[in-house]
Enzyme design. Structure first.
Site, PDB file in Angstrom:
ATOM      1  N   GLU A 223      86.833  53.192  48.207  1.00  0.00           N
ATOM      2  CA  GLU A 223      86.730  51.996  48.922  1.00  0.00           C
ATOM      3  C   GLU A 223      88.001  51.897  49.942  1.00  0.00           C
ATOM      4  O   GLU A 223      88.879  50.857  49.959  1.00  0.00           O
ATOM      5  CB  GLU A 223      87.042  50.826  47.928  1.00  0.00           C
ATOM      6  CG  GLU A 223      85.778  50.795  47.202  1.00  0.00           C
ATOM      7  CD  GLU A 223      85.430  49.432  46.129  1.00  0.00           C
ATOM      8  OE1 GLU A 223      86.668  48.998  45.779  1.00  0.00           O
ATOM      9  OE2 GLU A 223      84.568  49.182  45.941  1.00  0.00           O
TER      10      GLU A 223
ATOM     11  N   GLU B 153      84.010  38.896  37.383  1.00  0.00           N
ATOM     12  CA  GLU B 153      83.887  39.037  38.634  1.00  0.00           C
ATOM     13  C   GLU B 153      82.517  38.844  39.016  1.00  0.00           C
ATOM     14  O   GLU B 153      81.946  38.202  39.967  1.00  0.00           O
ATOM     15  CB  GLU B 153      84.308  40.511  39.254  1.00  0.00           C
ATOM     16  CG  GLU B 153      84.025  40.858  40.559  1.00  0.00           C
ATOM     17  CD  GLU B 153      84.512  41.945  41.345  1.00  0.00           C
ATOM     18  OE1 GLU B 153      84.941  43.035  40.421  1.00  0.00           O
ATOM     19  OE2 GLU B 153      84.016  42.520  42.368  1.00  0.00           O
TER      20      GLU B 153
ATOM     21  N   ASP C 140      79.205  49.103  38.745  1.00  0.00           N
ATOM     22  CA  ASP C 140      80.194  48.311  38.879  1.00  0.00           C
ATOM     23  C   ASP C 140      80.236  46.836  38.243  1.00  0.00           C
ATOM     24  O   ASP C 140      80.176  45.960  38.734  1.00  0.00           O
ATOM     25  CB  ASP C 140      80.399  48.029  40.521  1.00  0.00           C
ATOM     26  CG  ASP C 140      81.912  47.336  40.748  1.00  0.00           C
ATOM     27  OD1 ASP C 140      82.851  47.351  39.896  1.00  0.00           O
ATOM     28  OD2 ASP C 140      82.170  46.946  41.872  1.00  0.00           O
TER      29      ASP C 140
HETATM   30  O1  GCW Z   1      84.749  45.682  41.469  1.00  0.00           O
HETATM   31  C1  GCW Z   1      85.089  46.123  42.476  1.00  0.00           C
HETATM   32  C2  GCW Z   1      85.734  45.116  43.169  1.00  0.00           C
HETATM   33  C3  GCW Z   1      87.058  45.180  44.059  1.00  0.00           C
HETATM   34  C4  GCW Z   1      87.871  46.461  43.061  1.00  0.00           C
HETATM   35  C5  GCW Z   1      87.077  47.759  42.814  1.00  0.00           C
HETATM   36  C6  GCW Z   1      87.673  48.582  41.952  1.00  0.00           C
HETATM   37  C7  GCW Z   1      90.180  46.526  42.796  1.00  0.00           C
HETATM   38  O2  GCW Z   1      85.029  44.294  44.007  1.00  0.00           O
HETATM   39  O3  GCW Z   1      87.747  44.140  44.032  1.00  0.00           O
HETATM   40  O4  GCW Z   1      89.157  46.853  43.719  1.00  0.00           O
HETATM   41  O5  GCW Z   1      85.768  47.360  42.220  1.00  0.00           O
HETATM   42  O6  GCW Z   1      87.392  48.364  40.761  1.00  0.00           O
HETATM   43  O7  GCW Z   1      88.390  49.307  42.426  1.00  0.00           O
END
Ligand code: GCW
Length: 740
Positions: free
Chosen positions: A329, A431, A403
């Protein structure tokens, strides 16, 4: 009322160890006043005390326990020993209305003897062998000393004895018998860590409980009492590490300015057995070191990290190590220089090794330039590196391949990298599960993953056995939970979210525990020991996880939330910047059908699992309904086990989710008056929010999928309350936990 809260919450006990002796007398006096004031009246509560409330037990219960808590016999030479003494005084004083006296010799029946054979001559004479229980394990046993009956709490380390003391307090808080105790507790998980996604400006990424509790600006001088209470809460459930800053790291955390602040926090946590760790940015040598490169094979870069490690350990001798998000990311990493993840991890590991530090290297990597199914990318990247990592590296793997969704199959890396210690990463902050307000108890989610069978070494190769080292003989083992903690008075944005912190810690200590038992413990300590109340609240909590799956992402659907902020449904979203961040990438619905074909006819993600698992997921006849649309794309008319068509089944599940929330609300309403009014009311209002939002998820999802398939709803199922365009028009520019 206020006075009581102040006594239990703000006593400067744990932060002023040196004065603890003098304070004991004052503490007794205050406790006596508190007990008097408390007798017979429901106390105002604001959730600050978590599960360590220590409110007075009913008289009969307290009387039973008092005879087993007449005296504390323990050493008080070290900060950990003092913290243990303070916690027992606080706990026993609060629960029993009178704190025992403290001494170094057993003077009466019913003494509590605490310590290690090395720290306490009394313990040494008992010859209770705790060595097999490891550094953190302890035993609690009723026995005799000089003809007097005692409860002995014995470990091999000060911290182990402290854990034992917390165990005894837990038994009292949950109204368990303590007269014939024979407890032996050990953990196989060496690292039980909370990951804070806290930025240096106080923002918490995916935080829904206010700002960061680390007040960097006032550190290192001002040590907020919260830091001590945070450490107490963690120690009470065995958490022994904290990564202080976000994995999307700012290199500044490694500058002397911040290391001084980190050092101050480490000092507060140390007595409670908690080590600090830092998330590091791979490009730090460039950003704060003045180097031209961060190439892990470049000697100047290696020297820089070694010097940085030396600098950290000079301040913090028990520093835990680094957590790294690299080439993920947008974060920098070794691949920027044509190197592998192993090259990057090993370079940091070599810098930390002389000091005993470890690297937690995250496997959460995927790339928009890779055309392959996102769910397959981490495995493809890391599996070939099995055996390539230094012995002080753990690979930190999210529980599922995408995720932290409400439900995912277990990550195929578990069971597939026997030569590498795999560390579980769970998300405690919600989240994707309703933020602060939705009541979702995550214990069942954690348990489902831990008990999943990877078949890595044949039947019974559960994820729990992979991460606790049993399966492949690893000594270095770990588990991480992304914290849900912030500056809100109740710490976690709602009282029920505290249960997720608690459950995470208890399962980190012992991944085999039952989430239901943990919920019961938590409800008793947090709210009430009334059996009827406990049963109803635990049932409600146990229902809540399936409810959220149903109203958000039933039957294996996933990643259907609003882009960026992740608040609410947006299954229609096909906008940029990248396909693998859009819901349409994941549900693949059209006029004909729905679901992501990851079977052997599709992306073949199933092949990343061991054959028995792959076969189960691949075969429509064998796959559980719960994972159907994760692995298969089927027509809307596909016949489900229930006999219903897939479309009808989806609608039934969405509706069931909303109905479950209604039932949870009704359960809670029936309990009005059984706990303090403030915490009752907050949960009641939040359940109302949850019901509204569950309805929103259901209706928006149904409206959208119906716009594709044009099918009627099954008989008796209400149409969405609004039109699809209404749902699509909603916009949320200021959602917490996310920077637009
Ligand atoms: O879950 C996603 C999130 C990001 C997060 C990323 C990760 C810290 O939306 O906010 O960043 O994964 O786990 O690296």
């Amino acid at each position: 009322m206020l006075a009581i809260t102040a006594v239990t919450t703000f006593l400067p006990f744990s932060s002023e160890k040196h004065a603890a002796g003098r304070l004991t007398t004052a503490f007794h006096a205050l406790l006596a006043i508190a007990a008097l004031l408390a007798a017979g009246m429901a106390q105002a509560e604001d959730g600050y005390d978590l599960w360590l409330r220590y409110r007075p037990l009913p008289d009969t219960q307290a009387a039973l326990y008092r005879s087993h808590a007449t005296q504390l016999v323990l050493p008080v030479a070290t900060p950990t020993q003092q913290a243990t003494r303070d916690e027992l005084l606080r706990g026993l004083g609060g629960l029993l209305g009178q704190a025992p006296s403290v001494g170094s010799a057993v003077e009466r029946d019913g003494a509590i003897v605490v310590g290690t054979p090395a720290s306490s001559p009394v313990v040494a004479r008992l010859k209770l062998d705790a060595r097999a229980l490891g550094h953190d394990g302890y035993l609690i046993r009723q026995t005799m000393v000089d003809g007097r009956s005692v409860t002995a709490i014995v470990g091999q380390s000060d911290v182990a004895a402290m854990y034992g003391a917390f165990h005894l307090l837990r038994l009292l808080q949950t109204a368990r018998p303590i007269d014939h105790l024979d407890v032996r507790e050990a953990t196989r998980m060496s690292l039980r860590v909370l990951d804070h996604w806290d930025d240096l400006d106080g923002h918490v990424e995916r935080g829904y409980a206010g700002n960061s509790i680390w007040d960097w600006q006032k550190l290192p001088d001002w040590l907020d009492p919260r830091y001590t209470d945070y450490a107490r809460a963690n120690a009470s459930i065995g958490i022994n590490g904290a990564v202080l800053n976000n994995v999307n790291a700012n290199a500044a955390i490694l500058t002397p300015l911040y290391l001084d602040k980190v050092q101050a926090l480490a000092k507060v946590f140390r007595p409670y057995g908690i080590r600090v760790y830092l998330s590091v940015k791979f490009s730090a040598p460039i950003e704060i070191g003045g180097l031209k490169t961060a190439d892990p094979l470049e000697p100047a870069v290696q020297r820089w990290w070694r010097a940085k490690a030396d600098e950290i350990y000079a301040r913090i001798p028990d520093f835990g190590g680094f957590l790294v998000k690299a080439n993920s990311e947008g974060q920098p990493g070794p691949q920027d220089y044509g190197r592998t993840h192993a090259d990057g991890a090993n370079m940091l590991a070599d810098a930390l090794a002389p000091h005993g530090g470890i690297v937690m290297w995250r496997a959460f990597v995927y790339s928009q330039t890779n055309a392959d199914d996102r769910a397959k990318q981490a495995y493809a990247e890391f599996k070939p590196l099995d055996g390539a990592f230094r012995t002080n590296v753990l690979l930190q793997v999210k529980n599922g391949p995408i995720d932290f969704q409400p439900r995912e199959p277990f990550n195929p890396l578990f069971g597939a990298m026997p030569k590498t210690p795999l560390m579980m990463e769970f998300q405690v902050t919600k989240e994707y599960l309703g933020f602060a307000t939705h009541l979702v108890y995550l214990g069942p989610l954690f348990e489902e993953v831990l008990r999943a069978d990877t078949y890595g070494k044949g039947k019974g190769s559960t994820v729990a056995k992979v991460i606790d080292g049993e399966l492949d003989g690893h000594k270095l083992t770990g588990i991480a939970g992304v914290a849900n903690i912030g500056t809100d008075r109740d710490w976690t944005g709602s009282d029920f979210n505290q249960a997720n912190w608690y459950a995470y810690g208890r399962l980190a200590w012992n991944p085999q525990l039952s989430s239901r038992d943990i919920a019961e413990e938590w409800v008793r300590a947090t709210f009430s020991n009334d059996d009827g109340f406990v049963k109803r609240v635990v049932d409600m909590m146990m229902l809540s996880r399936e409810a959220v799956v149903d109203y958000m992402t039933p039957l294996g659907l996933h990643h259907l939330m609003g882009k960026g902020h992740h608040y609410g449904p947006a299954p229609w979203d096909a906008s940029g910047p990248r396909a693998d961040w859009t819901p349409v990438y994941y549900h693949r619905a059209d006029h004909e059908g729905i679901g992501f074909d990851r079977s052997s006819t599709g992306s073949n993600a199933v092949a990343q699992y061991a054959p028995p698992v792959a076969d189960e997921f691949n075969d429509l006849k064998k796959i559980p309904d719960a994972y159907l649309l994760w692995f298969h794309h089927e027509p809307w008319s596909y016949r489900m086990r229930s006999g219903r068509a897939l479309w009808d089944e989806l609608v039934v599940h969405y509706t069931q989710g909303v109905d479950d929330v209604k039932q949870m609300r009704a359960t809670w309403q029936a309990l009005d008056g059984q706990i303090d009014a403030d915490r009752y009311r907050k949960a009641a209002v939040f359940l109302g929010i949850q019901e509204k939002e569950a309805q929103w998820w259901r209706d928006a999802s149904i409206a959208y999928f119906q716009s594709l398939n044009g099918l009627p709803l099954p008989a008796g199922y209400a149409p969405p309350q609004h039109t699809l365009s209404y749902y699509e028009s909603l916009s949320f520019p200021f959602v917490p936990g996310h920077r637009p």
